[in-house]
Design a protein around this motif. Structure first.
Motif, mmCIF file in Angstrom:
data_model
loop_
_atom_site.group_PDB
_atom_site.id
_atom_site.type_symbol
_atom_site.label_atom_id
_atom_site.label_comp_id
_atom_site.label_asym_id
_atom_site.label_seq_id
_atom_site.Cartn_x
_atom_site.Cartn_y
_atom_site.Cartn_z
ATOM 1 N N ARG A 1 37.193 25.788 27.222
ATOM 2 C CA ARG A 1 36.124 25.753 26.033
ATOM 3 C C ARG A 1 36.743 26.998 25.078
ATOM 4 N NH1 ARG A 1 30.255 25.710 28.156
ATOM 5 N NH2 ARG A 1 30.053 26.376 26.026
ATOM 6 N N LYS A 2 36.694 26.492 23.696
ATOM 7 C CA LYS A 2 37.041 27.196 22.735
ATOM 8 C C LYS A 2 36.006 28.263 22.313
ATOM 9 C CE LYS A 2 38.687 25.085 19.274
ATOM 10 N NZ LYS A 2 38.909 24.455 17.999
ATOM 11 N N SER A 3 36.204 29.399 21.982
ATOM 12 C CA SER A 3 35.428 30.254 21.286
ATOM 13 C C SER A 3 34.535 29.929 20.302
ATOM 14 C CB SER A 3 36.224 31.649 21.118
ATOM 15 O OG SER A 3 35.343 32.649 20.507
ATOM 16 N N SER A 4 33.322 30.008 20.008
ATOM 17 C CA SER A 4 32.698 29.763 19.081
ATOM 18 C C SER A 4 32.942 30.531 17.712
ATOM 19 C CB SER A 4 31.240 29.886 19.309
ATOM 20 O OG SER A 4 30.674 31.156 19.527
ATOM 21 N N TYR A 5 33.566 31.530 17.864
ATOM 22 C CA TYR A 5 34.170 32.296 16.874
ATOM 23 C C TYR A 5 35.409 31.852 16.269
ATOM 24 C CZ TYR A 5 30.397 35.729 17.661
ATOM 25 O OH TYR A 5 29.390 36.236 17.819
ATOM 26 N N SER A 6 36.099 30.952 16.703
ATOM 27 C CA SER A 6 37.233 30.395 16.116
ATOM 28 C C SER A 6 37.072 29.746 14.876
ATOM 29 C CB SER A 6 38.034 29.406 17.167
ATOM 30 O OG SER A 6 38.228 30.027 18.397
ATOM 31 N N GLY A 7 36.205 28.902 14.872
ATOM 32 C CA GLY A 7 35.519 28.178 13.545
ATOM 33 C C GLY A 7 36.533 27.127 12.997
ATOM 34 N N ASP A 8 37.165 27.282 11.854
ATOM 35 C CA ASP A 8 38.180 26.108 11.619
ATOM 36 C C ASP A 8 39.550 26.664 11.914
ATOM 37 O OD1 ASP A 8 36.024 24.472 10.345
ATOM 38 O OD2 ASP A 8 36.234 25.648 8.498
ATOM 39 N N ASP B 1 45.216 32.164 25.480
ATOM 40 C CA ASP B 1 45.351 32.174 24.235
ATOM 41 C C ASP B 1 45.603 30.629 23.740
ATOM 42 O OD1 ASP B 1 46.442 32.236 21.407
ATOM 43 O OD2 ASP B 1 47.726 34.017 21.720
ATOM 44 N N SER B 2 45.141 30.233 22.852
ATOM 45 C CA SER B 2 45.258 28.658 22.297
ATOM 46 C C SER B 2 46.591 28.584 21.844
ATOM 47 C CB SER B 2 44.050 28.333 21.611
ATOM 48 O OG SER B 2 44.221 28.966 20.332
ATOM 49 N N LYS B 3 47.305 29.649 21.317
ATOM 50 C CA LYS B 3 48.498 29.465 20.582
ATOM 51 C C LYS B 3 49.544 29.335 21.770
ATOM 52 C CE LYS B 3 48.132 33.366 17.918
ATOM 53 N NZ LYS B 3 46.950 33.797 18.518
ATOM 54 N N GLN B 4 49.277 29.926 22.800
ATOM 55 C CA GLN B 4 50.382 29.599 23.635
ATOM 56 C C GLN B 4 49.756 29.171 24.820
ATOM 57 O OE1 GLN B 4 52.235 33.562 24.133
ATOM 58 N NE2 GLN B 4 52.682 33.525 21.883
ATOM 59 N N PRO B 5 49.249 27.853 25.092
ATOM 60 C CA PRO B 5 48.480 27.087 26.272
ATOM 61 C C PRO B 5 49.369 27.098 27.455
ATOM 62 C CG PRO B 5 49.102 25.578 24.697
ATOM 63 C CD PRO B 5 49.456 26.953 23.930
ATOM 64 N N ARG B 6 50.671 27.263 27.448
ATOM 65 C CA ARG B 6 51.711 27.035 28.639
ATOM 66 C C ARG B 6 51.772 28.338 29.264
ATOM 67 N NH1 ARG B 6 53.175 21.954 28.562
ATOM 68 N NH2 ARG B 6 53.897 20.880 26.529
ATOM 69 N N ALA C 1 44.116 29.548 16.587
ATOM 70 C CA ALA C 1 43.698 31.191 16.531
ATOM 71 C C ALA C 1 42.550 31.548 17.187
ATOM 72 C CB ALA C 1 43.817 31.731 15.173
ATOM 73 N N CYS C 2 42.434 31.005 18.668
ATOM 74 C CA CYS C 2 41.315 31.114 19.530
ATOM 75 C C CYS C 2 41.586 31.683 20.892
ATOM 76 C CB CYS C 2 40.119 30.009 19.310
ATOM 77 S SG CYS C 2 41.098 28.494 20.105
ATOM 78 N N VAL C 3 40.680 32.085 21.481
ATOM 79 C CA VAL C 3 40.643 32.133 22.903
ATOM 80 C C VAL C 3 39.901 31.158 23.681
ATOM 81 C CG1 VAL C 3 39.653 33.759 24.898
ATOM 82 C CG2 VAL C 3 40.689 34.778 22.757
ATOM 83 N N GLU C 4 40.423 30.652 24.955
ATOM 84 C CA GLU C 4 39.837 29.508 25.489
ATOM 85 C C GLU C 4 39.524 29.964 26.603
ATOM 86 O OE1 GLU C 4 41.636 25.761 23.182
ATOM 87 O OE2 GLU C 4 43.168 26.668 24.831
ATOM 88 N N ALA C 5 38.413 29.576 27.614
ATOM 89 C CA ALA C 5 38.184 29.977 28.812
ATOM 90 C C ALA C 5 37.687 28.712 29.506
ATOM 91 C CB ALA C 5 36.921 30.801 28.714
ATOM 92 N N ARG C 6 37.848 28.557 30.946
ATOM 93 C CA ARG C 6 37.403 27.971 31.712
ATOM 94 C C ARG C 6 37.093 28.288 33.397
ATOM 95 N NH1 ARG C 6 42.152 23.349 33.453
ATOM 96 N NH2 ARG C 6 43.389 24.803 34.691
ATOM 97 N N THR C 7 36.606 27.570 34.242
ATOM 98 C CA THR C 7 36.532 27.789 35.481
ATOM 99 C C THR C 7 37.398 26.957 36.338
ATOM 100 O OG1 THR C 7 34.567 26.494 35.947
ATOM 101 C CG2 THR C 7 34.178 28.648 35.326
#
Length: 62
Positions: free
Chosen positions: A8-15, A36-41, A19-25
Motif C-alpha cells: 500500500r502506497k503512502s497517501s502523501y505520495s500524490g503524483d 522505499d518504492s524506489k528500491q523495491p528489491r 517517491a513514496c513509502v509502501e507498507a504491507r502485512t
C-alpha cells in the motif's frame, strides 16, 4: 492493517509514483513491513504492530 500480499502506497505520495513509502502485512512477519518504492528489491524494514500503531497515532495529518 489487514493481512495483504499487496503493498500500500503512502497517501502523501500524490503524483510522485517513484517517491513514496509502501507498507504491507505478511503472515511470515508479524507486524508491518515498510519499504522505499524506489528500491523495491531491497529488504523491507519490519515494525511490530505496536510500533506501527504508535507511529500512526503520532502522525498529525499535516
Amino acid at each position: 492493517m489487514p493481512l495483504s500480499e499487496d503493498w500500500r502506497k503512502s497517501s502523501y505520495s500524490g503524483d510522485f509514483e517513484d517517491a513514496c513509502v509502501e507498507a504491507r502485512t505478511h503472515p511470515a512477519a508479524p507486524g508491518v513491513l515498510v519499504r522505499d518504492s524506489k528500491q523495491p528489491r531491497r529488504s523491507p524494514l519490519p515494525f511490530s504492530t505496536a510500533a506501527w500503531h504508535a507511529f500512526l497515532s503520532g502522525h498529525s495529518g499535516e
